[in-house]
Each structure stands twice: as structure tokens, then as C-alpha cells.
Design an enzyme around this catalytic site. Structure first.
Site, PDB file in Angstrom:
ATOM      1  CB  SER A  32      -0.957   0.022   1.193  1.00  0.00           C
ATOM      2  OG  SER A  32      -0.237   0.118   2.407  1.00  0.00           O
ATOM      3  CG  HIS A  80      -1.613   3.769   5.003  1.00  0.00           C
ATOM      4  ND1 HIS A  80      -2.938   3.404   4.931  1.00  0.00           N
ATOM      5  CD2 HIS A  80      -0.930   2.776   4.359  1.00  0.00           C
ATOM      6  CE1 HIS A  80      -3.049   2.259   4.284  1.00  0.00           C
ATOM      7  NE2 HIS A  80      -1.841   1.849   3.934  1.00  0.00           N
ATOM      8  CG  ASP A 105      -5.940   4.613   5.508  1.00  0.00           C
ATOM      9  OD1 ASP A 105      -5.759   4.205   4.349  1.00  0.00           O
ATOM     10  OD2 ASP A 105      -5.041   4.622   6.363  1.00  0.00           O
TER      11      ASP A 105
END
Length: 141
Positions: A32, A80, A105
Site C-alpha cells: 500500500s 500510511h 483510509d
């Protein structure tokens, strides 16, 4: 047989250093965040609370920082990037997204959820490439 306390002390010190260092390394388990880092890479992190020591202030993170947070939508901590910071009813909320993901997200994140921040050196994330594959294999990931 003589006991060499200096030698024993040196082994204890080395063991403590290794254990502390291990607590500051995270294995990347997904793609990701590509191309910033890849599955199997290890990232060096600083912790919001490490044995009572605040290595960074989660409420002082900025857009562009890569953080590890307790996600409401996933069972494991997520690594992230912060893409926006906003104020909702007097509470600072963070919008976080994987660099390789199409969407942010699903939920806003508070500073209480942010547990770690990936260390940067000269504006580059500190990454050890590919060594985490052994850990992923051992964990069946």
C-alpha cells in the site's frame, strides 16, 4: 572456571541494545505504500511512548509524515502517510492514505491512535530493503 563479569556485562548490554533496536523496526506487510517502500522492507520508527519515553509528539505530526496507527478498520497497526489535517468540532483529525491506494483510509484518525512515526533522514524515509521477507514467511503472511 572463573566468571568474567566484564564479559557477561558486555553481553547483557549488547542484548539490551538489540532488544531496544528490534522494538524500533517494523516489517512492511503490504504494497500500500509503494513506491516509498515495499512489502518485505523494514522501516525504522520512533515511538510515541517507549517505556515512558516520548520519542515524538503524535499531536505534532504533519502532512507528509508516514505514521503507524491503530486503525478502526483493520486488526493490525497500519503504516500510511498523513495527507490532510482538519479540525472537527475542536478535535484535530488526520486523513491518512497509503501512497499506492486510490482512496484515503476509511476513517479519520486522532493523535491518540498514532503510535509510531517512520524516521526520516535528509527528508528520506529510513528503510532497510527486503530483509523482512523472512519474518513474513515465518508469520505465514
Amino acid at each position: 572456571m572463573e566468571i568474567d563479569f566484564k564479559e557477561i556485562a558486555s553481553y547483557v548490554i549488547i542484548l539490551i541494545i538489540v532488544l531496544i533496536a528490534a522494538q524500533h523496526l517494523n516489517v512492511v506487510v503490504s504494497g500500500s505504500m509503494e513506491p516509498a517502500f515495499y512489502r518485505g522492507d523494514i522501516v525504522l520508527v520512533e515511538k510515541a511512548n517507549f517505556l515512558g519515553i516520548n520519542e515524538f509528539d503524535p499531536s505534532a505530526v504533519e502532512v507528509g509524515d508516514v505514521v503507524v496507527y491503530d486503525a478502526a478498520w483493520y486488526d493490525e497497526p497500519v503504516i500510511h502517510r498523513i495527507i490532510n489535517i482538519t479540525d472537527i468540532n475542536g478535535t484535530t483529525m488526520y486523513v491518512i492514505k497509503g501512497d499506492n491506494n486510490d482512496k484515503a483510509d476509511p476513517y479519520y484518525v486522532t493523535s491518540d491512535q498514532i503510535q509510531e512515526k517512520v524516521v526520516t533522514f535528509n527528508d528520506n524515509l529510513v528503510i532497510i530493503p527486503k530483509i523482512g521477507y523472512l519474518s513474513l514467511w515465518l508469520r505465514g503472511l
